[in-house]
Write a protein that holds these residues in place. Structure first.
Motif, mmCIF file in Angstrom:
data_model
loop_
_atom_site.group_PDB
_atom_site.id
_atom_site.type_symbol
_atom_site.label_atom_id
_atom_site.label_comp_id
_atom_site.label_asym_id
_atom_site.label_seq_id
_atom_site.Cartn_x
_atom_site.Cartn_y
_atom_site.Cartn_z
ATOM 1 N N ASP A 122 23.960 15.294 -31.572
ATOM 2 C CA ASP A 122 22.366 15.602 -31.339
ATOM 3 C C ASP A 122 21.711 14.371 -31.097
ATOM 4 O O ASP A 122 21.833 13.279 -31.911
ATOM 5 C CB ASP A 122 22.054 16.280 -32.589
ATOM 6 N N VAL A 123 20.847 14.220 -30.290
ATOM 7 C CA VAL A 123 19.897 13.122 -30.073
ATOM 8 C C VAL A 123 18.707 13.303 -31.164
ATOM 9 O O VAL A 123 18.201 14.136 -31.291
ATOM 10 C CB VAL A 123 19.273 13.156 -28.438
ATOM 11 N N PRO A 124 18.669 12.039 -31.827
ATOM 12 C CA PRO A 124 17.510 11.940 -32.840
ATOM 13 C C PRO A 124 16.119 12.144 -32.361
ATOM 14 O O PRO A 124 15.959 11.856 -30.989
ATOM 15 C CB PRO A 124 17.655 10.312 -33.288
ATOM 16 N N THR A 125 15.427 12.521 -33.131
ATOM 17 C CA THR A 125 14.002 12.980 -32.592
ATOM 18 C C THR A 125 13.223 11.935 -32.109
ATOM 19 O O THR A 125 12.121 12.191 -31.412
ATOM 20 C CB THR A 125 13.322 13.805 -33.587
ATOM 21 N N VAL A 126 13.516 10.618 -32.597
ATOM 22 C CA VAL A 126 12.546 9.403 -32.158
ATOM 23 C C VAL A 126 12.937 9.436 -30.685
ATOM 24 O O VAL A 126 11.696 8.826 -30.098
ATOM 25 C CB VAL A 126 13.215 8.203 -32.941
ATOM 26 N N PHE A 127 13.974 9.915 -30.064
ATOM 27 C CA PHE A 127 13.880 9.553 -28.397
ATOM 28 C C PHE A 127 13.038 10.566 -27.688
ATOM 29 O O PHE A 127 12.970 10.565 -26.507
ATOM 30 C CB PHE A 127 15.290 9.967 -28.272
ATOM 31 N N GLU A 128 12.213 11.465 -28.701
ATOM 32 C CA GLU A 128 11.466 12.461 -27.744
ATOM 33 C C GLU A 128 9.933 11.728 -27.968
ATOM 34 O O GLU A 128 8.903 12.423 -27.563
ATOM 35 C CB GLU A 128 11.268 13.703 -28.886
ATOM 36 N N THR A 129 9.832 10.579 -28.557
ATOM 37 C CA THR A 129 8.349 9.940 -28.601
ATOM 38 C C THR A 129 7.612 9.878 -27.403
ATOM 39 O O THR A 129 8.280 9.787 -26.209
ATOM 40 C CB THR A 129 8.592 8.609 -29.248
ATOM 41 N N VAL A 130 6.397 10.131 -27.430
ATOM 42 C CA VAL A 130 5.516 9.873 -26.031
ATOM 43 C C VAL A 130 5.831 8.749 -25.351
ATOM 44 O O VAL A 130 5.668 7.794 -25.919
ATOM 45 C CB VAL A 130 3.977 10.439 -26.472
ATOM 46 N N TYR A 131 5.791 8.765 -24.117
ATOM 47 C CA TYR A 131 5.793 7.494 -23.368
ATOM 48 C C TYR A 131 4.584 7.031 -23.264
ATOM 49 O O TYR A 131 3.592 7.598 -22.700
ATOM 50 C CB TYR A 131 6.413 7.945 -21.904
ATOM 51 N N ARG A 132 4.190 5.758 -23.808
ATOM 52 C CA ARG A 132 3.102 5.045 -23.646
ATOM 53 C C ARG A 132 3.289 3.619 -23.098
ATOM 54 O O ARG A 132 3.584 2.576 -23.915
ATOM 55 C CB ARG A 132 2.479 4.720 -25.108
ATOM 56 N N PRO A 133 3.137 3.535 -21.727
ATOM 57 C CA PRO A 133 3.535 2.037 -21.275
ATOM 58 C C PRO A 133 2.318 1.186 -21.490
ATOM 59 O O PRO A 133 2.590 -0.066 -21.534
ATOM 60 C CB PRO A 133 3.610 2.597 -19.774
ATOM 61 N N ASP A 134 1.051 1.806 -21.747
ATOM 62 C CA ASP A 134 0.057 0.663 -22.119
ATOM 63 C C ASP A 134 0.233 0.070 -23.589
ATOM 64 O O ASP A 134 0.224 -1.221 -23.592
ATOM 65 C CB ASP A 134 -1.328 1.460 -22.361
ATOM 66 N N ILE A 135 0.736 0.834 -24.330
ATOM 67 C CA ILE A 135 1.028 0.109 -25.683
ATOM 68 C C ILE A 135 2.122 -0.718 -25.870
ATOM 69 O O ILE A 135 2.304 -1.885 -26.491
ATOM 70 C CB ILE A 135 1.287 1.121 -26.804
ATOM 71 N N ILE A 136 3.275 -0.307 -25.158
ATOM 72 C CA ILE A 136 4.428 -1.108 -24.813
ATOM 73 C C ILE A 136 4.015 -2.640 -24.026
ATOM 74 O O ILE A 136 4.674 -3.556 -24.830
ATOM 75 C CB ILE A 136 5.312 -0.397 -23.837
ATOM 76 N N LYS A 137 3.305 -2.334 -23.048
ATOM 77 C CA LYS A 137 2.721 -3.562 -22.414
ATOM 78 C C LYS A 137 2.127 -4.772 -23.606
ATOM 79 O O LYS A 137 2.323 -5.656 -23.401
ATOM 80 C CB LYS A 137 2.138 -3.312 -21.175
ATOM 81 N N ARG A 138 1.175 -4.140 -24.257
ATOM 82 C CA ARG A 138 0.515 -4.851 -25.141
ATOM 83 C C ARG A 138 1.400 -5.415 -26.185
ATOM 84 O O ARG A 138 1.139 -6.559 -26.479
ATOM 85 C CB ARG A 138 -0.606 -3.788 -25.666
ATOM 86 N N ALA A 139 2.347 -4.744 -26.711
ATOM 87 C CA ALA A 139 3.042 -5.268 -27.714
ATOM 88 C C ALA A 139 4.208 -6.415 -27.449
ATOM 89 O O ALA A 139 4.375 -7.452 -27.811
ATOM 90 C CB ALA A 139 4.045 -4.193 -28.505
ATOM 91 N N VAL A 140 4.569 -6.079 -25.997
ATOM 92 C CA VAL A 140 5.501 -7.190 -25.356
ATOM 93 C C VAL A 140 4.769 -8.416 -25.139
ATOM 94 O O VAL A 140 5.389 -9.431 -25.322
ATOM 95 C CB VAL A 140 6.337 -6.449 -24.211
ATOM 96 N N LEU A 141 3.711 -8.378 -24.668
ATOM 97 C CA LEU A 141 2.755 -9.396 -24.236
ATOM 98 C C LEU A 141 2.290 -10.248 -25.498
ATOM 99 O O LEU A 141 2.499 -11.376 -25.398
ATOM 100 C CB LEU A 141 1.551 -9.295 -23.345
ATOM 101 N N ALA A 142 2.118 -9.412 -26.636
ATOM 102 C CA ALA A 142 1.899 -9.975 -27.758
ATOM 103 C C ALA A 142 2.981 -10.959 -28.250
ATOM 104 O O ALA A 142 2.957 -12.012 -28.886
ATOM 105 C CB ALA A 142 1.348 -9.144 -28.929
ATOM 106 N N ALA A 143 4.144 -10.425 -28.439
ATOM 107 C CA ALA A 143 5.534 -10.926 -28.558
ATOM 108 C C ALA A 143 5.608 -12.128 -27.935
ATOM 109 O O ALA A 143 6.231 -13.122 -28.615
ATOM 110 C CB ALA A 143 6.459 -10.088 -28.715
ATOM 111 N N ALA A 144 5.547 -12.165 -26.599
ATOM 112 C CA ALA A 144 5.636 -13.277 -25.994
ATOM 113 C C ALA A 144 4.860 -14.556 -26.257
ATOM 114 O O ALA A 144 5.130 -15.782 -26.223
ATOM 115 C CB ALA A 144 5.610 -13.097 -24.512
ATOM 116 N N ALA A 145 3.438 -14.138 -26.303
ATOM 117 C CA ALA A 145 2.458 -14.973 -26.759
ATOM 118 C C ALA A 145 2.466 -15.686 -28.210
ATOM 119 O O ALA A 145 2.294 -16.958 -28.324
ATOM 120 C CB ALA A 145 0.865 -14.524 -26.567
#
Length: 257
Positions: A19-42
């Protein structure tokens, strides 16, 4: 209805379904992903800048008007122009300063959503394909392998495993895409730039596979506790081709917000 995925063995055969865990059903949010990745790089940037007296260590003065020469600062006794930004060996006009604050803030909940959304994108074939990865069409996502894979230490055996599963073509893509870096990085021990390829998530930090997989172009091996949005979505583009061990995907299923 709970989604299931195949578990591949060392031979590339399907041994079972889990069974695939339910966390893999999270809504795809490219805007939040981009913000978190850019913050980690900064936040990982190191402040830099020249010393306060860089280019200013001269005894200079200007001759003023009426001498038939440029009104630039000149070294006493030599007449050589120096210290001004428009001269050779002069100071920089607007240099970077170490006091500049590069850090960016991201809410704790947003950081968690970014990680889980990037994790869910690795289980969607359309997101992985849109990122440019190459893989076989008949493979099931998320890609899960037996825990026996963690005991492989030879690079050739790991490549053979990926070939049997149907994802070795992505390693070839990274190998062909390796280019000489532009700019000063060639002189600073990073001459070549290799595209990002497969991410292998394991449950143990001392698994033998960590030694062998690092020799493959663009391949990374991370533990469950060390994965983040920056690793799952390099550059802020979600959908990295990721392989999970059975124990690691079980640990991921225990995550909770």
């Amino acid at each position: 209805m709970t989604t299931q995925t195949n578990v591949y063995s060392i031979d590339g055969n399907v041994t079972e379904k889990i069974d695939v865990p339910t966390v893999f059903e999270t809504v795809y949010r490219p805007d939040i992903i981009k913000r978190a990745v850019l913050a980690a790089a900064a936040n990982s940037r190191q402040p830099y800048g020249p010393t306060r007296m860089s280019g200013m260590r001269h005894a200079v003065s200007t001759r003023g008007k009426g001498t038939g020469s440029a009104r630039t600062q000149r070294i006493h006794g030599l007449g050589k122009a120096s210290e001004s930004p428009n001269n050779v060996s002069g100071r920089r006009a607007h240099p970077p300063v170490p006091e500049k604050i590069w850090k960016l803030k991201v809410n704790h909940k947003e950081r968690i959503i970014a990680r889980e959304s990037a994790l869910a994108a690795t289980a969607r074939a359309e997101c992985v394909k849109a990122r440019g990865h190459k893989f076989s069409e008949n493979i099931s996502f998320p890609i899960v392998v037996n825990d026996e894979v963690q005991d492989i230490s030879a690079t050739a055996d790991i490549h053979n495993l990926f070939e049997k599963i149907g994802i070795s073509c992505d390693i070839d893509r990274a190998k062909r895409g390796t280019k000489i870096r532009a700019g000063r990085g060639k002189m600073r021990n990073r001459k070549y730039r290799t595209p990002t390829s497969i991410l292998l998530v394991v449950s143990s930090g001392d698994a033998p596979i960590l030694r062998g997989a690092c020799n493959l172009p663009g391949v990374q091996v991370k533990t469950v506790n060390s994965i983040s949005a920056a690793i799952l979505a390099p550059g802020g583009d979600a959908g990295r081709l990721t392989v999970y061990t059975k124990s690691s995907i079980t640990s991921i299923g225990e995550w909770s917000r």
